[in-house]
Every structure is written in structure tokens, then in C-alpha cells.
Design an enzyme around this catalytic site. Structure first.
Site, mmCIF file in Angstrom:
data_model
loop_
_atom_site.group_PDB
_atom_site.id
_atom_site.type_symbol
_atom_site.label_atom_id
_atom_site.label_comp_id
_atom_site.label_asym_id
_atom_site.label_seq_id
_atom_site.Cartn_x
_atom_site.Cartn_y
_atom_site.Cartn_z
ATOM 1 N N ASP A 97 39.138 34.713 38.252
ATOM 2 C CA ASP A 97 39.349 35.157 36.586
ATOM 3 C C ASP A 97 39.986 34.045 35.790
ATOM 4 O O ASP A 97 41.094 33.948 36.327
ATOM 5 C CB ASP A 97 39.453 36.574 36.853
ATOM 6 C CG ASP A 97 39.649 37.124 35.171
ATOM 7 O OD1 ASP A 97 38.840 37.058 34.255
ATOM 8 O OD2 ASP A 97 38.469 38.706 35.498
ATOM 9 N N ASP A 192 37.820 35.238 30.516
ATOM 10 C CA ASP A 192 38.264 36.231 29.837
ATOM 11 C C ASP A 192 38.312 36.035 28.001
ATOM 12 O O ASP A 192 38.520 34.559 27.699
ATOM 13 C CB ASP A 192 39.610 36.594 30.648
ATOM 14 C CG ASP A 192 39.814 37.815 29.804
ATOM 15 O OD1 ASP A 192 39.614 38.739 29.917
ATOM 16 O OD2 ASP A 192 41.390 37.435 29.166
ATOM 17 N N HIS A 314 35.832 46.350 34.995
ATOM 18 C CA HIS A 314 37.036 47.174 35.315
ATOM 19 C C HIS A 314 37.029 47.672 33.530
ATOM 20 O O HIS A 314 38.325 47.961 33.564
ATOM 21 C CB HIS A 314 38.168 46.334 35.756
ATOM 22 C CG HIS A 314 37.732 44.875 34.367
ATOM 23 N ND1 HIS A 314 37.290 44.189 34.296
ATOM 24 C CD2 HIS A 314 39.352 44.751 33.902
ATOM 25 C CE1 HIS A 314 37.808 42.977 33.709
ATOM 26 N NE2 HIS A 314 38.719 43.512 33.128
ATOM 27 N N ASP A 315 36.868 46.832 32.442
ATOM 28 C CA ASP A 315 37.472 47.859 31.189
ATOM 29 C C ASP A 315 36.439 48.994 30.287
ATOM 30 O O ASP A 315 36.743 49.544 29.707
ATOM 31 C CB ASP A 315 36.714 46.290 29.964
ATOM 32 C CG ASP A 315 38.135 44.936 30.466
ATOM 33 O OD1 ASP A 315 38.968 45.840 30.755
ATOM 34 O OD2 ASP A 315 37.618 44.428 29.870
HETATM 35 O O1 TEU Z 1 39.390 41.898 27.491
HETATM 36 C C1 TEU Z 1 39.071 41.652 26.962
HETATM 37 C C2 TEU Z 1 38.320 43.252 25.966
HETATM 38 O O2 TEU Z 1 37.297 42.210 25.156
HETATM 39 C C3 TEU Z 1 38.949 44.051 26.151
HETATM 40 O O3 TEU Z 1 40.340 44.020 25.699
HETATM 41 C C4 TEU Z 1 38.340 45.128 25.469
HETATM 42 O O4 TEU Z 1 38.734 45.015 23.705
HETATM 43 C C5 TEU Z 1 38.560 46.570 26.426
HETATM 44 O O5 TEU Z 1 38.791 46.383 27.760
HETATM 45 C C6 TEU Z 1 38.307 47.910 25.907
HETATM 46 O O6 TEU Z 1 38.386 48.793 26.582
HETATM 47 C C7 TEU Z 1 39.913 41.210 28.010
HETATM 48 C C8 TEU Z 1 39.993 41.217 30.021
HETATM 49 O O7 TEU Z 1 38.693 42.459 30.138
HETATM 50 C C9 TEU Z 1 41.078 43.354 29.619
HETATM 51 O O8 TEU Z 1 40.910 43.823 31.022
HETATM 52 C C10 TEU Z 1 41.968 42.674 30.160
HETATM 53 O O9 TEU Z 1 42.827 43.740 29.477
HETATM 54 C C11 TEU Z 1 41.528 41.856 28.342
HETATM 55 O O10 TEU Z 1 41.076 40.669 28.850
HETATM 56 C C12 TEU Z 1 43.255 40.929 28.188
HETATM 57 O O11 TEU Z 1 44.003 39.547 28.704
#
Ligand code: TEU
Length: 531
Positions: A97, A192, A314-315
Site C-alpha cells: 500500500d 492510497d 477494509h473501508d
Molecule cells: O481511504 C480514502 C477514503 O476515501 C476513505 O477515507 C473513505 O472516504 C472512507 O474510508 C469511507 O468510509 C483511504 C484508505 O483506504 C483509508 O483506510 C484511509 O483511512 C484513508 O485513505 C486515509 O489514508
């Protein structure tokens, strides 16, 4: 034969929750190494690791304090080398990542920048006064730093200051990081929020309901330029690929970002299909509509010659809880579409088992920084605890972050200690060990399907055509020359009637004959050969 990253499926590992080898309750690299035979047995070819770099962990590793070292909770650089080697021996590639929109405030660059030490003085976006922008995790995105006596921009948490890409020294420093890992043997990067790197200016934005200021930094021309430079200066030296996480990207922008002639990224993660159960952002829920989901997927399939296909990460909440009814049958139906659309499929740990959303019973069990911020803000706005709980149940990122369910035993075999996040109680039934021994399990369906895909040029390379999509079922055709594979998926808990022609090769319900009726959540693959 097309590029290797178009031929293989990618498996995303969330290291904190994958496998703990030392009993500290936190997954680690040795744990991943111990599961390589399992990963190999799935049929995937590429492993993407969410961040394992040194980090204070404010955003579970997406806040990096040293890009060229491994966080002690995950192990050491030697462990990482061992993982790369052992994976390679099994024919598995590792993808890291790459989180370069921001670092952690604990990064040496930031520590020097706040003290105005050259050449780091302008590594970040410092201002005497904040502008009116708002951040991704709710609320403002400027924090005052006492040491420097100025505010710094952070589109995410205060511990994640944005880098200043107008400074050539930042670009060079980041290129060295990419080089460091590629030279060590990784096969590419998941990048990311890569379309946010370039901020046109820090002027006020048009006031908006969410993300005021975003028109100044989402997919700007400067970002395309940066990506082209990374490709030219670093990536071209290696046999690797990049997939960009590109927030709020349109099909047109995605096409440009992945156009091989422009040389920017190889694939992107688009977000539109993630809105099939919400209005624009997940905190504004609406009832999931399979029709809306199919429509968005097919639109993107049509507009891009090739792209990443994903339903979980994971999001995002678990797909089976969100797009299905939580049952193993629904999990199989969802996986069927994932692995038969055109593009590189990305599967998230536990998705192959039909893992469901987190069964938390109180808001205190949630750890995620985004969820905590949103709770704080909505509480201030007067939302009751009951409604907050319901919203978090549905949308918290911790839904997908609970420990991987390996066995029916204590802590699902994830750890011998106390897990950092509670294990889902349904691990008694949903787990790799039990599913291994059950021919009808989600796991064995995933394996059978992926093995079929791995051996099918039609699925890997063929064109895609939508035959029909109804309220709750979809039928697509993949075609290469004269050979066709038809995929029909019933996306509902009721049987449906639909025309089916061809020779059935795989069915979630083991149907051997065709009767033009699909059982609840049944999915079938049919082959049509030229006469
Ligand atoms: O995610 C970016 C992003 O778009 C998220 O913040 C999204 O808006 C949110 O997770 C929706 O619930 C990336 C990574 O995948 C995330 O884990 C990180 O927190 C974020 O960037 C910051 O690095």
C-alpha cells in the site's frame, strides 16, 4: 497472453486482523507467512498488504512515520524480505500500500518541517490561517502547530498531514520510497487516495454539504503530471503494476488515469457501485437496490477497457451483509459476479468465507478513527445513541476489520491472546477450517470458481455483454472469438424464472440440468461452444 496482473486475482490482507503469530492480539508478518499455503490454495496470484510500515496507528497504519521500515507490531524488515521470498517461491506476488498523500505527524519529515529545518521547511502545506475546506473524516482539516506557529492541512486525521507536491524535493523523496520497495522485490502498489495529491491552490472552495474545497484537489491536471512522472522515473524500471484508489472519480477521468498511452496508473478503484445502498456517502443510507448496483457496474464495464473489480475492502462493510442477506448462499452469488466481470478481481480477506459485518453490541467496541469522529459530530448534532448505533452497525469501517476467522475455536484461531478488535461470534460456523471440510461451503465455491476462471481465457480476456438485468437478477455474456460463457445470478431470496441456454459447468446449488429457474441466490455458469 495479456499482462500478468490481468490474468490473476488479487487478495487483500489487512495485516492487523489476518493472523497473529506471537499472541499480542495483533496480526503480523510471520502470521501471514504461516498462511501462505492457504492463500496459494485459494488460486489467487497477488497479495496486497494494507500498510505495515512504521506508524503510530492513528488510522491503522495509513499514517506512516517511516516508509522504509516495518512497524515492530508487524515484525521486521527481515520478516518482510522472508515474506516476499516465500511468496515468490509459491508463485505469489506481493503488492504494498503506498500512502503518499500524507505522512504521520510523527514522520521525521514533519518533525523537521515544523521546526523549519531545510530542506523540509516546505514539505507540508503550512498557512497562517485556515481556509474553508472540510476533511474526509468529518469537520475541519487544518490544525495549529504550536512549534511552527502555523496551521497545516490534513484532508484526513490531524495525525495525517498532507505533503506538498509543489516541492520537487517531496517528489524525489517519495520516488526513493517506491524504489526502495520495488528493488526489494515487491510487484507494485495500491496507491492510497492517489487522485488527491495535487492541490491547485489553497484558496477557499465553494461551500458544499461535504468536502468543501474538493474541486481544488480531486483529479487535477497536476495529479496526472505527477503520475506520469512516477511512471517514467521509477515504475518503468520494474515489472510491476499500480492500482489507484481514486475517490469520486468519473469514468472519463478513470479512463485517462488508466490509459496505457498516457502512462499513469494501470487500474483504479471506482466508488460509484458502493452507492447502491446510500446517497453519495455511506452516512446517508438508503435501501440496497440490486438494479442500481448492476447498472453502475455495467456502466463502468462498458466505459473502461479494463479495470479493478471489487465489492469489499477494509473501508467498506462486508458485501454479504450489505448487498445480500448475510447467508452463505448470498455470499456465493456475490462472489460469482465478482469473479466473472471483466477486469482484475480484488477479494478482501474473509470475503472468500462469507464473513459478515461486526456483531458489536456497544459503540465502545468500535476502534476506527473515522467512526469515532463521525459519532462525535453526529452526537453534537443531536442524533440519539440508538440511531448512531444503527448507523455504525451498517457503515462503520470496523465491520470489515474484525479478525479473520480461521477456526471455530477460541478467538477464531486468530490469536492466542486478546484480539485488538472483537472476533465475530459467528466464527463457530463461518471459518476456514470448517468450510474446508464442507464441499458446499462458500470457501469451496470460491476455490472452484477461481480455478475455473484461472483456466478460462474467455473469463480472463473475453469481452463482456449484458444480456439482461432485472430487478433482482443479472445475466451476462463473456465472449472470446466463438467461445462464450454465460453467467446468471439470482440476487434475491426468492426463486426466479429466466431463459438459460448452454451447457452448465458450475452452479452454486449443484444443479446439473437446466430448468430455466434459479433458486434463491443461485448462480450458474454455462458454456456455449460454436456448432
Ligand atoms: O481511504 C480514502 C477514503 O476515501 C476513505 O477515507 C473513505 O472516504 C472512507 O474510508 C469511507 O468510509 C483511504 C484508505 O483506504 C483509508 O483506510 C484511509 O483511512 C484513508 O485513505 C486515509 O489514508
Amino acid at each position: 497472453m495479456q499482462n500478468w496482473w490481468k490474468e490473476q486475482a488479487v487478495y487483500q490482507i489487512y495485516p492487523m486482523s489476518f493472523c497473529d503469530s506471537n499472541g499480542d492480539g495483533m496480526g503480523d508478518i510471520s502470521g501471514i507467512i504461516s498462511k501462505l499455503p492457504y492463500l496459494k490454495s485459494l488460486g489467487v496470484g497477488i497479495l496486497w498488504l494494507s500498510p505495515v510500515y512504521r506508524s503510530p496507528g492513528e488510522d491503522n497504519g495509513y499514517d506512516i512515520s517511516d516508509y522504509c521500515d516495518i512497524d515492530p507490531k508487524f515484525g521486521t524488515l527481515q520478516d518482510m524480505d522472508e515474506l516476499i521470498q516465500k511468496a515468490d517461491a509459491l508463485g505469489l506476488r506481493i503488492v504494498m500500500d503506498l500512502v503518499i498523500n500524507h505522512t504521520s505527524t510523527a514522520h521525521a519529515w514533519f518533525q523537521k518541517s515544523r521546526r523549519r529545518e531545510a530542506p523540509y521547511t516546505d514539505f507540508y502545506l503550512w498557512r497562517d490561517k485556515p481556509n474553508n475546506w472540510t476533511g474526509f473524516f468529518g469537520g475541519g482539516c487544518w490544525t495549529f502547530d504550536e512549534v511552527r506557529g502555523q496551521y497545516y492541512l490534513h484532508l484526513f486525521s490531524p495525525g495525517q498531514p498532507d505533503l506538498n507536491y509543489k516541492n520537487p524535493a517531496v517528489i524525489q523523496a517519495v520516488e526513493q520510497v517506491m524504489d526502495f520497495w520495488l528493488a526489494r522485490g515487491v510487484s507494485g502498489f495500491r496507491c492510497d487516495v492517489i487522485n488527491l495529491l495535487w492541490k491547485d491552490s489553497l484558496k477557499n472552495g465553494f461551500p458544499k454539504f461535504i468536502l468543501t474545497g474538493s474541486e481544488r484537489y480531486i483529479t487535477r491536471p497536476g495529479c496526472h503530471g505527477l503520475l506520469q512522472r512516477f511512471r517514467r522515473e521509477v515504475l518503468n524500471k520494474y515489472d510491476c503494476f499500480t492500482v489507484g484508489e481514486t475517490v469520486f472519480v468519473s469514468p472519463r477521468q478513470a479512463r485517462a488515469l488508466t490509459d496505457p498511452n498516457r502512462g499513469e496508473l494501470d487500474m483504479v478503484f471506482s466508488f460509484e457501485h458502493m452507492n447502491a445502498d446510500c446517497f453519495f456517502i455511506k452516512w446517508l443510507p438508503r435501501r440496497f437496490s440490486p438494479r442500481r448496483f448492476f447498472k453502475s457496474l455495467m456502466k463502468w464495464q462498458k466505459k473502461l477497457p479494463w479495470n479493478a473489480v471489487y465489492f469489499e475492502n477494509h473501508d467498506q462493510p462486508r458485501s454479504v451483509s450489505r448487498f445480500g442477506d448475510g447467508s452463505p448462499a448470498a455470499a456465493k452469488a456475490i462472489l460469482t459476479l465478482l469473479l466473472t466481470l471483466r477486469g482484475t478481481p480484488f477479494v478482501y480477506q474473509g470475503e472468500e468465507l462469507g464473513m459478515t459485518n461486526f456483531d458489536f453490541s456497544s459503540l465502545d467496541q468500535i476502534q476506527d478513527v473515522e467512526s469515532k469522529n463521525v459519532c462525535r459530530i453526529l452526537k453534537k448534532l443531536g442524533l440519539t445513541d440508538r440511531r448512531l448505533f444503527a448507523l455504525m452497525k451498517r457503515a462503520s469501517r470496523d465491520n470489515a476489520r474484525t479478525p479473520m476467522q480461521w477456526t471455530p475455536g477460541p478467538q477464531a484461531g486468530f490469536t492466542t491472546g486478546t484480539p485488538w478488535l472483537k472476533v465475530n461470534d459467528n466464527h463457530a460456523a463461518i471459518n476456514a477450517e470448517t468450510e474446508e471440510g464442507d464441499p458446499g461451503s462458500v470457501l469451496n465455491w470460491f476455490r472452484a470458481l477461481l480455478s475455473y476462471r484461472n483456466g478460462s481465457d474467455v473469463l480472463k480476456q473475453g469481452r463482456i455483454r449484458l444480456i439482461s438485468r432485472e430487478k433482482s437478477w443479472i445475466k451476462i455474456e463473456r465472449r472470446l472469438g466463438e467461445r462464450k460463457v454465460i453467467v446468471a445470478v439470482n440476487w434475491s431470496p426468492r426463486p426466479v424464472r429466466l431463459p438459460l441456454v448452454g451447457h452448465p459447468v458450475l452452479s452454486t446449488h449443484g444443479t446439473e440440468t437446466l430448468d430455466c429457474r434459479l433458486l434463491p441466490y443461485e448462480a450458474v455458469l454455462l458454456e456455449e461452444m460454436p456448432l
